[in-house]
Scaffold this active site. Structure first.
Site, PDB file in Angstrom:
ATOM      1  N   GLY A  89       0.814  -1.216   0.000  1.00 13.69           N
ATOM      2  CA  GLY A  89       0.000   0.000   0.000  1.00 13.69           C
ATOM      3  C   GLY A  89       0.845   1.262   0.000  1.00 13.69           C
ATOM      4  O   GLY A  89       2.067   1.218   0.111  1.00 13.69           O
ATOM      5  N   GLY A  91       2.624   3.663   1.475  1.00  9.65           N
ATOM      6  CA  GLY A  91       3.230   3.910   2.775  1.00  9.65           C
ATOM      7  C   GLY A  91       3.887   5.278   2.862  1.00  9.65           C
ATOM      8  O   GLY A  91       4.196   5.763   3.944  1.00  9.65           O
ATOM      9  N   ASP A 124       9.121   5.870   7.528  1.00  7.00           N
ATOM     10  CA  ASP A 124       8.833   7.227   7.999  1.00  7.00           C
ATOM     11  C   ASP A 124       7.915   8.004   7.056  1.00  7.00           C
ATOM     12  O   ASP A 124       7.557   9.147   7.337  1.00  7.00           O
ATOM     13  CB  ASP A 124      10.138   8.002   8.235  1.00  7.00           C
ATOM     14  CG  ASP A 124      10.964   8.147   6.965  1.00  7.00           C
ATOM     15  OD1 ASP A 124      10.503   7.665   5.896  1.00  7.00           O
ATOM     16  OD2 ASP A 124      12.058   8.724   7.024  1.00  7.00           O
ATOM     17  N   GLY A 125       7.580   7.375   5.922  1.00  5.16           N
ATOM     18  CA  GLY A 125       6.682   8.036   4.981  1.00  5.16           C
ATOM     19  C   GLY A 125       7.314   9.174   4.197  1.00  5.16           C
ATOM     20  O   GLY A 125       6.642   9.881   3.451  1.00  5.16           O
ATOM     21  N   ARG A 175       3.502  13.181  -8.570  1.00  5.05           N
ATOM     22  CA  ARG A 175       3.582  12.261  -9.711  1.00  5.05           C
ATOM     23  C   ARG A 175       2.290  12.283 -10.504  1.00  5.05           C
ATOM     24  O   ARG A 175       1.197  12.303  -9.930  1.00  5.05           O
ATOM     25  CB  ARG A 175       3.842  10.852  -9.175  1.00  5.05           C
ATOM     26  CG  ARG A 175       3.921   9.801 -10.233  1.00  5.05           C
ATOM     27  CD  ARG A 175       4.748   8.621  -9.781  1.00  5.05           C
ATOM     28  NE  ARG A 175       4.052   7.775  -8.819  1.00  5.05           N
ATOM     29  CZ  ARG A 175       4.650   6.736  -8.203  1.00  5.05           C
ATOM     30  NH1 ARG A 175       5.910   6.447  -8.444  1.00  5.05           N
ATOM     31  NH2 ARG A 175       3.977   6.006  -7.351  1.00  5.05           N
ATOM     32  N   ARG A 182      -2.050  -1.211 -10.092  1.00  8.56           N
ATOM     33  CA  ARG A 182      -0.893  -2.087 -10.287  1.00  8.56           C
ATOM     34  C   ARG A 182      -1.364  -3.530 -10.255  1.00  8.56           C
ATOM     35  O   ARG A 182      -2.471  -3.817  -9.779  1.00  8.56           O
ATOM     36  CB  ARG A 182       0.098  -1.920  -9.124  1.00  8.56           C
ATOM     37  CG  ARG A 182       0.423  -0.516  -8.749  1.00  8.56           C
ATOM     38  CD  ARG A 182       0.530  -0.352  -7.230  1.00  8.56           C
ATOM     39  NE  ARG A 182       0.599   1.074  -6.877  1.00  8.56           N
ATOM     40  CZ  ARG A 182       1.730   1.760  -6.746  1.00  8.56           C
ATOM     41  NH1 ARG A 182       2.875   1.139  -6.862  1.00  8.56           N
ATOM     42  NH2 ARG A 182       1.708   3.043  -6.482  1.00  8.56           N
ATOM     43  N   ASP A 251       4.059  -4.946  -7.404  1.00 14.30           N
ATOM     44  CA  ASP A 251       3.474  -3.661  -7.003  1.00 14.30           C
ATOM     45  C   ASP A 251       4.059  -2.517  -7.819  1.00 14.30           C
ATOM     46  O   ASP A 251       3.568  -1.394  -7.751  1.00 14.30           O
ATOM     47  CB  ASP A 251       3.687  -3.403  -5.505  1.00 14.30           C
ATOM     48  CG  ASP A 251       5.141  -3.535  -5.092  1.00 14.30           C
ATOM     49  OD1 ASP A 251       5.754  -4.567  -5.405  1.00 14.30           O
ATOM     50  OD2 ASP A 251       5.674  -2.598  -4.475  1.00 14.30           O
ATOM     51  N   ASN A 252       5.089  -2.793  -8.584  1.00 17.12           N
ATOM     52  CA  ASN A 252       5.683  -1.759  -9.431  1.00 17.12           C
ATOM     53  C   ASN A 252       5.395  -2.015 -10.904  1.00 17.12           C
ATOM     54  O   ASN A 252       6.089  -1.489 -11.769  1.00 17.12           O
ATOM     55  CB  ASN A 252       7.191  -1.687  -9.201  1.00 17.12           C
ATOM     56  CG  ASN A 252       7.526  -1.159  -7.814  1.00 17.12           C
ATOM     57  OD1 ASN A 252       6.722  -0.458  -7.198  1.00 17.12           O
ATOM     58  ND2 ASN A 252       8.703  -1.487  -7.322  1.00 17.12           N
ATOM     59  N   ASP A 261       7.960   3.973 -10.775  1.00 17.43           N
ATOM     60  CA  ASP A 261       8.912   3.770  -9.671  1.00 17.43           C
ATOM     61  C   ASP A 261      10.364   3.667 -10.127  1.00 17.43           C
ATOM     62  O   ASP A 261      10.886   2.580 -10.345  1.00 17.43           O
ATOM     63  CB  ASP A 261       8.533   2.550  -8.826  1.00 17.43           C
ATOM     64  CG  ASP A 261       7.674   2.969  -7.645  1.00 17.43           C
ATOM     65  OD1 ASP A 261       7.302   4.152  -7.583  1.00 17.43           O
ATOM     66  OD2 ASP A 261       7.403   2.133  -6.774  1.00 17.43           O
TER      67      ASP A 261
HETATM   68  P1  AMP Z   1       8.850   0.961  -3.359  1.00 17.17           P
HETATM   69  O1  AMP Z   1      10.111   0.227  -3.096  1.00 17.17           O
HETATM   70  O2  AMP Z   1       9.014   2.455  -3.381  1.00 17.17           O
HETATM   71  O3  AMP Z   1       8.103   0.435  -4.538  1.00 17.17           O
HETATM   72  O4  AMP Z   1       7.938   0.686  -2.086  1.00 17.17           O
HETATM   73  C1  AMP Z   1       7.540  -0.580  -1.633  1.00 17.17           C
HETATM   74  C2  AMP Z   1       6.621  -0.427  -0.442  1.00 17.17           C
HETATM   75  O5  AMP Z   1       7.320   0.165   0.657  1.00 17.17           O
HETATM   76  C3  AMP Z   1       5.416   0.446  -0.671  1.00 17.17           C
HETATM   77  O6  AMP Z   1       4.351  -0.066   0.077  1.00 17.17           O
HETATM   78  C4  AMP Z   1       5.854   1.780  -0.122  1.00 17.17           C
HETATM   79  O7  AMP Z   1       4.785   2.606   0.233  1.00 17.17           O
HETATM   80  C5  AMP Z   1       6.662   1.352   1.086  1.00 17.17           C
HETATM   81  N1  AMP Z   1       7.664   2.361   1.457  1.00 17.17           N
HETATM   82  C6  AMP Z   1       8.784   2.668   0.782  1.00 17.17           C
HETATM   83  N2  AMP Z   1       9.459   3.641   1.412  1.00 17.17           N
HETATM   84  C7  AMP Z   1       8.749   3.975   2.511  1.00 17.17           C
HETATM   85  C8  AMP Z   1       8.932   4.923   3.575  1.00 17.17           C
HETATM   86  N3  AMP Z   1       9.977   5.733   3.628  1.00 17.17           N
HETATM   87  N4  AMP Z   1       7.979   4.972   4.529  1.00 17.17           N
HETATM   88  C9  AMP Z   1       6.908   4.168   4.491  1.00 17.17           C
HETATM   89  N5  AMP Z   1       6.687   3.263   3.528  1.00 17.17           N
HETATM   90  C10 AMP Z   1       7.596   3.160   2.539  1.00 17.17           C
HETATM   91 MG    MG Z   2       6.556   0.933  -5.572  1.00 19.18          MG
END
Ligand code: AMP
Ligand code: MG
Length: 504
Positions: A89, A91, A124-125, A175, A182, A251-252, A261
């Site tokens: 989800g 995050g 940390d979002g 974005r 996805r 998810d990507n 991504d």
């Molecule tokens: P990504 O690697 O960017 O495709 O992210 C994979 C998952 O990790 C997704 O659910 C993102 O929302 C979550 N995520 C990545 N970085 C963070 C972050 N800094 N804080 C919270 N969730 C994250």
């Molecule tokens: Mg992603």
């Protein structure tokens, strides 16, 4: 407040309750715009000059949303490096709304780095300036190369510190995507046995991306085939330019067929199917040459979520899924060949003559094998082939000079074979060379140039290298003398130890 009425029309929030959580972005202390994409703003019908001002910085960092925005965190799951995570989800992202652009296309506007959400788990979002500028840069480069992609409307520095391996300046990216659906969105609900929700999602996706199928009794199967065809075309277009996505988790992978991504992605320098740059891809799962195989694997995961919609009899449903999954390699091969023909200076027409298709595919494969055997740069190898149309022999120094002396006989042989094939085609040499130069870029985002630009921006707050590189990447097919430094390959030693990170 921005003095502009955003005509948001938020279909996802309206039509798919239960597929997201309504959530607000975290306000930031001192927003400052690092990048605004004027051309994209105009395409979206937004007031580009106003976006670049102080009020623009406030909304493009999530401090003050325009009226009509309905921020939501979307639910999705995903296979990451082959292992299933039932709950990923948004995050650190939020869909803030949808706009209909100047061409009548529905586009998502979403933040990345806008703070924690119920999907954040331990994260940390937040996001850092370097990775967000990187996403903006590569997205624009892909767009200029003619490759379907999500794009950045803006990157705003937040004035906050983000803790990673070091303390980094924080940023929020806005974005734009033709949707954020996805493979993992479908997986989230399928994994919970919520077939009705999967059906709603599929119907939503069909209305949005395959409107011609609305109301078709066999629409779910046709939709799956359409997604597979888009991915075949997309991954082929990556292969044409040497792009390595780096983290093709389900998810990507989008339903729209846009690249999404740009975490650990990289462009290949010397031609090599085993090329991997991601620091976490230890097994080479997402290596350059593996991308079509992974795309098909991901599509099989999508099919699993749709099986109950294909047919009530599980065996028949699997058979129907396999029709598409089995067809994928041929769809990919066709898309790959179509691009290779353009790069070879040949006319299109895949599928018309099987024998010719096979011979042309072999001609392209043997060219790539030759580049690989002699460690030739993928981009320049293709690009300088155009010289061999206009010049006799080995195409002058610009092509022959890319090969070591030991490669000269093999190059000569291949060129002879290629010229025999060209002789059967109409058209004059100058027009052919020009067409080849429109198919093979001179400039790609070379990893060392990208890093140089990002570290100037992130470490020193100097945006000039970023802006200059962006300008060159926006004209990848033009040989502008001012851009020559961006066309040069990285020193082999730099590429050998180049590593990319997810930037999370
Ligand atoms: P990504 O690697 O960017 O495709 O992210 C994979 C998952 O990790 C997704 O659910 C993102 O929302 C979550 N995520 C990545 N970085 C963070 C972050 N800094 N804080 C919270 N969730 C994250
Ligand atoms: Mg992603």
């Amino acid at each position: 407040m921005l003095d502009f009425d955003f005509p948001f029309d938020n279909s996802y929030a309206r039509e798919l309750p239960g597929c997201y959580v309504a959530w607000q972005p975290a306000p930031v202390s001192s927003p400052r715009l690092l990048f605004v994409n004027d051309a994209l703003a105009i395409e979206l019908g937004l007031p580009a000059p106003a976006l670049a001002g102080e009020a623009g910085a406030r909304w493009l960092s999530g401090c003050e949303l325009p009226a009509g925005a309905e921020p939501i965190a979307q639910a999705y799951a995903g296979h990451q490096f082959g292992g299933f995570s039932p709950q990923l989800g948004d995050g650190r992202a939020l869909l803030i709304g949808e706009l209909i652009d100047q061409h009548g296309r529905r586009r998502d506007l979403a933040f990345k780095g806008s703070g924690r959400t119920p999907f954040s788990r331990g994260g940390d979002g937040k996001a850092a300036v370097g990775p967000m500028l990187r996403e903006a840069l590569i997205g624009e480069a892909m767009h200029a190369l003619g490759i379907p992609t999500t794009r950045a409307l803006a990157v705003a520095a937040t004035g906050e510190v983000v803790l990673r391996e070091a303390k980094l300046p924080g940023a929020v990216l806005t974005r734009v995507a033709s949707s954020h659906l996805r493979v993992g969105t479908f997986q989230y609900f399928a994994a919970r046995g919520e077939t009705e929700r999967v059906r709603q999602l599929a119907d939503y996706a069909i209305a949005r991306h395959d409107a011609a199928l609305v109301g078709d009794p066999d629409r779910f199967h046709a939709f799956f085939a359409a997604v597979a065809r888009r991915q075949a075309t997309l991954v082929a277009s990556w292969m044409h330019v040497g792009f390595i996505h780096g983290v093709m988790n389900t998810d990507n992978m989008t339903i729209s067929g846009e690249t999404i991504d740009y975490g650990p992605c990289a462009f290949m320098e010397a031609c090599n199917p085993a090329a991997v740059f991601s620091s976490i891809d230890h097994q080479g799962r997402y290596a350059f040459g593996n991308q079509p195989v992974i795309a098909r694997w991901n599509l099989a995961r999508l099919a699993e979520t749709l099986l109950p919609l294909f047919h009530e009899d599980p065996e028949r449903a699997v058979a129907r899924a396999m029709e598409v999954i089995d067809a994928f390699p041929a769809w990919f091969a066709q898309a790959l060949l179509a691009g290779h023909r353009r790069k070879l200076g040949l006319r299109p027409g895949a599928g018309l003559d099987a024998q010719r298709d096979e011979a042309d595919a072999a001609l392209a494969d043997d060219w790539l094998a030759l580049l690989q055997a002699h460690g030739v740069d993928h981009t320049l190898g293709w690009r300088q082939l155009a010289h061999a149309v206009e010049e006799e022999g080995a195409g002058g120094a610009s092509l022959a000079g890319l090969f070591p002396p030991a490669g000269a006989p093999a190059l000569g042989e291949w060129l002879e074979r290629w010229r025999r094939r060209l002789a059967g085609e109409a058209g004059d040499a100058a027009a052919r060379a020009a067409a080849m130069r429109r198919a093979s870029p001179w400039i790609i985002p070379r990893n060392h140039r990208v890093e140089e630009a990002l570290s100037a921006a992130s470490d020193r707050g100097d945006l000039q290298p970023f802006e200059q590189l962006l300008e060159a990447l926006r004209h990848p097919f033009d040989e502008h003398p001012l851009h020559a430094r961006y066309a040069e390959p990285a020193p082999a030693a730099a590429t050998a130890c180049y590593r990319t990170f997810c930037g999370t």
